[in-house]
Scaffold this motif. Structure first.
Motif, PDB file in Angstrom:
ATOM      1  N   ARG A 138      45.091  43.490  35.261  1.00 15.89           N
ATOM      2  CA  ARG A 138      44.064  44.466  35.660  1.00 15.89           C
ATOM      3  C   ARG A 138      43.238  44.922  34.462  1.00 15.89           C
ATOM      4  NH1 ARG A 138      47.605  45.931  40.045  1.00 15.89           N
ATOM      5  NH2 ARG A 138      48.834  47.192  38.621  1.00 15.89           N
ATOM      6  N   ASP A 143      42.398  40.708  39.540  1.00 13.85           N
ATOM      7  CA  ASP A 143      43.097  41.382  40.643  1.00 13.85           C
ATOM      8  C   ASP A 143      44.597  41.114  40.606  1.00 13.85           C
ATOM      9  OD1 ASP A 143      42.423  38.601  41.454  1.00 13.85           O
ATOM     10  OD2 ASP A 143      43.503  39.171  43.279  1.00 13.85           O
ATOM     11  N   ASP A 145      48.330  42.842  42.684  1.00 13.94           N
ATOM     12  CA  ASP A 145      48.974  43.871  43.506  1.00 13.94           C
ATOM     13  C   ASP A 145      50.478  43.706  43.424  1.00 13.94           C
ATOM     14  OD1 ASP A 145      46.700  45.138  45.063  1.00 13.94           O
ATOM     15  OD2 ASP A 145      46.345  43.015  45.479  1.00 13.94           O
ATOM     16  N   LEU A 147      53.795  44.301  45.109  1.00  9.97           N
ATOM     17  CA  LEU A 147      54.229  44.590  46.477  1.00  9.97           C
ATOM     18  C   LEU A 147      55.707  44.932  46.505  1.00  9.97           C
ATOM     19  CD1 LEU A 147      52.562  41.649  48.486  1.00  9.97           C
ATOM     20  CD2 LEU A 147      51.534  43.781  47.669  1.00  9.97           C
TER      21      LEU A 147
END
Ligand code: FAD
Length: 417
Positions: A138, A143, A145, A147
């Protein structure tokens, strides 16, 4: 050229008689400004960008087999830019951005599919490591994420969440990662380079490198005779060491086989690319329905494009450990490719100590995703004799300096693909 559905049916019924070849089959000229050894993804992309971006069109790509017969047509097609280190991340992100515009750029359908790449973690320590990598991504504007287990379960309910030893605890997702149809990449670059004047010379093996009185490269001996050049660029992947040896160039590279597998066609089940954090197993599903998967390299050096049964067994064990239902699918085919494993797992895009000789190598099992950026940066280096800033860490002398790019070529854990 565009074809309507009707014209495609007509062509099929007439044996495709009126289809024109996508590139020429020229005889080699006596001399070129640049010769590239290796008509894989990297060699073809280099030729394409040399012509398109730097106006250098007096170029030959010399390929001992046919276009796509090497690793570019043998890999598991995964693309991503989820790297931790500064020497890697911006380079692979440049590549991903080029992938995102590639089909429009070379006007060819390469089936770029940003279906997401999910790296699973199985312990608290591994989660922390993934969080660190995601944060680094980042910070580079990429990108990522992180999880948790329930978010992963929604994406991939078929995984073995309650594995006694390696339960799935979560994952790091890069949504922009995915897959690309590998051989179409070779064809698209070949067609684009050919259209700009590059000679693609197939079934022509480089057997020697001729040097001048000062040691500088003057050209190559091939199965079609001697061909002279001002600059010689090596992009021979698994054969890098054998080609390098022709110029007495010893390289920090070893060749190993990597195998891959495809199952019978199944209904859609796996939406993303999934990698197992407890082993070295990665899987996706092709548009035809086959599950495409692989694991570790074979554990000895080899130039054979096929592997051994012990690795087949290990791959199947890892797969079934992660996805128990896999035991009920039939494996359809297996194949192997020879990879240029560098000593720190990262590539080399650099000049060599020999005048006029440039090197693109060390891609290990992660070079497909790098194809566009590698071609662009190598073309930049050859054209301007200057390293592109995103490949500035990928130097040949880093092994002597001790400034290695040790990311295993693939991500945080020792063997992530
Ligand atoms: P190649 O296509 O191998 O091109 C090199 C060419 O040089 C060959 O065509 C060869 O014939 C030619 N050559 C060699 N010697 C000579 C000579 N003397 N004269 C003339 N020509 C010569 N990477 C990823 O990023 N994602 C993946 O999912 C992935 N999966 C993989 C799975 C497998 C099974 C394999 C084998 C590799 C995988 N890789 C993956 C790695 C990736 O495919 C390679 O790193 C990359 O393709 C290497 O670059 P290339 O395309 O230029 O190589």
């Amino acid at each position: 050229m565009r074809y309507s559905a009707l014209s495609i049916i007509k062509q099929a019924l007439s044996g495709n008689r009126r289809w024109t070849p996508a590139w020429r089959e020229p005889e080699p000229k006596p001399h070129y400004d640049v010769i590239i050894v290796g008509g894989g993804g990297h060699g073809l992309a280099t030729a394409y960008y040399l012509a398109k971006e730097f106006g250098i069109t007096n170029v030959a790509v010399i390929e001992k087999g046919y276009i796509g017969s090497g690793n570019v047509g043998r890999n598991t097609t995964i693309i991503r830019s989820n790297y931790l280190l500064e020497g890697n991340n911006p380079f692979y992100e440049m590549s991903l951005k080029l992938w995102e515009g590639l089909e429009r750029d070379f006007n060819y359908n390469a089936m770029v599919s940003q279906r997401g790449v999910l790296n699973l973690f199985h312990s608290d320590g591994q989660r922390d490591e993934y969080a660190r990598r995601g944060n680094a991504m980042r910070l580079h504007g990429v990108d990522a994420d992180l999880l948790d287990r329930e978010q992963v379960r929604r994406l991939a309910p078929y995984l073995n969440f309650d594995h006694g030893r390696f339960p799935v605890m979560g994952g790091l997702l890069q949504k922009r990662g995915g897959t690309v149809r590998h051989d179409a990449v070779a064809w698209g670059y070949a067609r684009g380079a050919d259209a700009r004047g590059v000679d693609i010379i197939q079934h022509c093996e480089v057997t020697g490198i001729r040097r001048g009185p000062g040691g500088e490269v003057e050209g190559v001996e091939t199965t079609k005779g001697f061909i002279g050049c001002n600059r010689l660029a090596l992009a021979a992947a698994g054969n890098t060491t054998t080609v390098g040896r022709m110029a007495d160039l010893a390289l920090p590279i070893e060749t190993h086989v990597l195998q891959a597998f495809v199952s019978e066609g199944l209904k859609p089940i796996i939406d993303n690319v999934i990698t197992y954090g407890a082993g070295h197993f990665y899987i996706s599903q092709s548009d035809k329905g086959g599950l495409v998967f692989g694991a570790n390299i074979d554990y000895y050096s080899s130039y054979a494009q096929r592997g051994n049964l012990a690795t087949v067994e290990e791959t199947m064990q890892e797969g079934v450990s992660l996805i128990p239902g896999l035991s009920r699918a039939k494996a359809l085919r297996a194949w192997g490719g020879v990879m240029d494993m560098s000593m720190d797992g990262s590539p080399i895009i650099d000049r060599t100590p020999i005048d006029n000789l440039y090197l693109n190598a060390g891609w290990c099992y992660g070079g497909f995703k790098a194809t566009p950026a590698s071609g662009f940066c190598f073309a930049h280096l050859i054209a301007k004799n200057e390293t592109h800033h995103v490949s500035r860490f990928m130097r040949l002398d880093r092994f002597e300096r001790g400034y290695v790019l040790d990311e295993g070529g693939k991500g945080p854990q020792p063997n992530m693909h």
